[in-house]
Design an enzyme around this catalytic site. Sequence first.
Site, PDB file in Angstrom:
ATOM      1  N   GLU A  43     -44.506 -43.704  -2.857  1.00 25.64           N
ATOM      2  CA  GLU A  43     -46.466 -43.940  -2.926  1.00 25.64           C
ATOM      3  C   GLU A  43     -46.584 -45.048  -2.718  1.00 25.64           C
ATOM      4  OE1 GLU A  43     -49.728 -42.766  -6.683  1.00 25.64           O
ATOM      5  OE2 GLU A  43     -48.197 -41.636  -6.649  1.00 25.64           O
ATOM      6  N   ARG A  47     -54.724 -49.553  -3.350  1.00 24.26           N
ATOM      7  CA  ARG A  47     -55.766 -50.529  -3.870  1.00 24.26           C
ATOM      8  C   ARG A  47     -55.743 -52.177  -3.454  1.00 24.26           C
ATOM      9  NH1 ARG A  47     -51.710 -50.195  -9.649  1.00 24.26           N
ATOM     10  NH2 ARG A  47     -51.686 -47.696  -9.691  1.00 24.26           N
ATOM     11  N   THR A  71     -53.513 -44.285  -6.050  1.00 20.80           N
ATOM     12  CA  THR A  71     -55.184 -44.087  -6.220  1.00 20.80           C
ATOM     13  C   THR A  71     -56.635 -43.997  -5.096  1.00 20.80           C
ATOM     14  OG1 THR A  71     -53.699 -46.004  -6.490  1.00 20.80           O
ATOM     15  CG2 THR A  71     -56.145 -46.106  -7.552  1.00 20.80           C
ATOM     16  N   LYS A 131     -50.140 -34.865 -12.460  1.00 20.77           N
ATOM     17  CA  LYS A 131     -49.931 -36.217 -12.774  1.00 20.77           C
ATOM     18  C   LYS A 131     -50.492 -36.607 -14.074  1.00 20.77           C
ATOM     19  CE  LYS A 131     -51.433 -41.155 -11.582  1.00 20.77           C
ATOM     20  NZ  LYS A 131     -51.353 -42.697 -10.498  1.00 20.77           N
TER      21      LYS A 131
END
Length: 216
Positions: A43, A47, A71, A131
């Site tokens: 992943e 960011r 994210t 998650k």
Amino acid sequence: MTLRMDEVLQQARPVLPVLVIEDVSLALDVARALHAGGVSVLEVTLRTPRALDAVAAIRKELPEVLVGAGTLIHTEQFLEAREAGAQFAVSPGCTERLAAAAEDSGLPYLPGVMTPSEVLLALEYGYRSLKLFPANGNASVKMLKSFKGPFTGIRFCPTGGVTPDNLLSFLRLPNVACVGGTWVAPANLIRARAWDQITQLAAEACELASSLEHHA
């Protein structure tokens, strides 16, 4: 063929590396180092400004690795991730708008939850792979044990607080599909281009987990 999120997590077991990539020229090296250590799913978190470029580079050059975008906190990021070649999407939480954007994008989606109410919300949207974020060591292990009763058939990927020391405590739980973590390829090792160390960290996590499978 479209992958389902449960299949992505199954393939990711034991660990889904969570990557923060600042320099896109290093993306391929990180992915190759992880793959050499036995990791086939990773992943890339959105960011950093070049995160989507990193996703695209890994997809193009390393087709044997599944690459997701993490994210995702804005609805438009789902289509951007898909266009970059991401094969799944991950968020730290779950909202109605994010769930709708995930549906529109067609990407397998791993929404984040922390409480029973959030699990119920994700369930209402049809998600059964979730998650758990943030995963706070033993407290989260206990919580996942207690989730097992009311939430049958739900599989979790705890992230944000998983370390080599508590990795097995999570993986032993029947409702944990895999764990997510930055420790396998931390930003300082990526910056240092310490590819052998990253390969070793990935291999150690896989070896730990395989010792668990053998005792099962």
